[in-house]
Design a protein around this motif. Sequence first.
Motif, PDB file in Angstrom:
ATOM      1  N   ALA A  20      25.376  -3.244 -43.563  1.00 46.63           N
ATOM      2  CA  ALA A  20      26.599  -2.667 -44.120  1.00 46.63           C
ATOM      3  C   ALA A  20      27.811  -3.455 -43.658  1.00 46.63           C
ATOM      4  N   THR A  21      28.885  -3.321 -44.379  1.00 46.09           N
ATOM      5  CA  THR A  21      30.134  -3.970 -43.998  1.00 46.09           C
ATOM      6  C   THR A  21      31.230  -2.920 -43.889  1.00 46.09           C
ATOM      7  N   VAL A  22      32.125  -3.141 -42.940  1.00 52.21           N
ATOM      8  CA  VAL A  22      33.269  -2.255 -42.740  1.00 52.21           C
ATOM      9  C   VAL A  22      34.515  -3.125 -42.658  1.00 52.21           C
ATOM     10  N   SER A  23      35.548  -2.716 -43.363  1.00 50.52           N
ATOM     11  CA  SER A  23      36.831  -3.414 -43.270  1.00 50.52           C
ATOM     12  C   SER A  23      37.728  -2.680 -42.286  1.00 50.52           C
ATOM     13  N   THR A  50      26.176   4.987 -42.525  1.00 53.19           N
ATOM     14  CA  THR A  50      24.811   5.344 -42.118  1.00 53.19           C
ATOM     15  C   THR A  50      23.894   4.175 -42.436  1.00 53.19           C
ATOM     16  N   ILE A  51      23.148   3.715 -41.414  1.00 56.16           N
ATOM     17  CA  ILE A  51      22.185   2.627 -41.620  1.00 56.16           C
ATOM     18  C   ILE A  51      20.874   2.975 -40.928  1.00 56.16           C
ATOM     19  N   ILE A 105      26.172   6.076 -37.980  1.00 55.20           N
ATOM     20  CA  ILE A 105      24.990   6.919 -37.805  1.00 55.20           C
ATOM     21  C   ILE A 105      23.765   6.060 -38.092  1.00 55.20           C
ATOM     22  N   VAL A 106      22.898   5.936 -37.082  1.00 60.77           N
ATOM     23  CA  VAL A 106      21.705   5.103 -37.216  1.00 60.77           C
ATOM     24  C   VAL A 106      20.479   6.015 -37.289  1.00 60.77           C
ATOM     25  N   THR A 107      19.737   5.893 -38.359  1.00 57.66           N
ATOM     26  CA  THR A 107      18.554   6.747 -38.578  1.00 57.66           C
ATOM     27  C   THR A 107      17.270   5.942 -38.417  1.00 57.66           C
TER      28      THR A 107
END
Length: 117
Positions: free
Chosen positions: A36-39, A51-52, A114-116
Motif C-alpha cells: 500500500a501507499t500513503v501520502s 489495512t494490509i 492494521i496488519v492482518t
Amino acid sequence: MKKRIILSLIVLSGIALIYSCSSNTVKPGPAPAAAATVSVQNFAFVPDTVTIKAGGSITWTNKDTAPHTVTELSSAFDSGSLATNQTFNFTFNTAGTFKYHCLIHSMMKTAVVIVTN
Ligand SMILES: [Cu+2]
C-alpha cells in the motif's frame, strides 16, 4: 511408408509428453503480499487508516514542502525526517495495530496501520 508413420507418431507423442510435463510444472505462485501507499499531504496521512496482510509493506511519500516523520507511537518504525518527495518503506511481518504520527507536527492526526494474518 510405414516407418515414416511410426516415426512421426513417436515424434508427436514426444511433443505431447514434453507439453504435458511443462504444463504440469506451471504452478501458481504464493499470493502476493499486499502493498500500500500513503501520502503525507497537507499535514495529514492520506489515507489515515490502511489495512494490509502480514508480510506486506507500505510506502509513505512526503508530498508537502514541510518535512514530516512517520513514527510509530512505540517506535516499531520511524522514518526520520522526510523531505519533499522523499519516501519511507516498511514491511509488516507480524499482525497487529500500529498507530503512528509525525514527530515534527504534534497537531497532525495520528494514523493507523492494521496488519492482518
Ligand atoms: Cu509533519
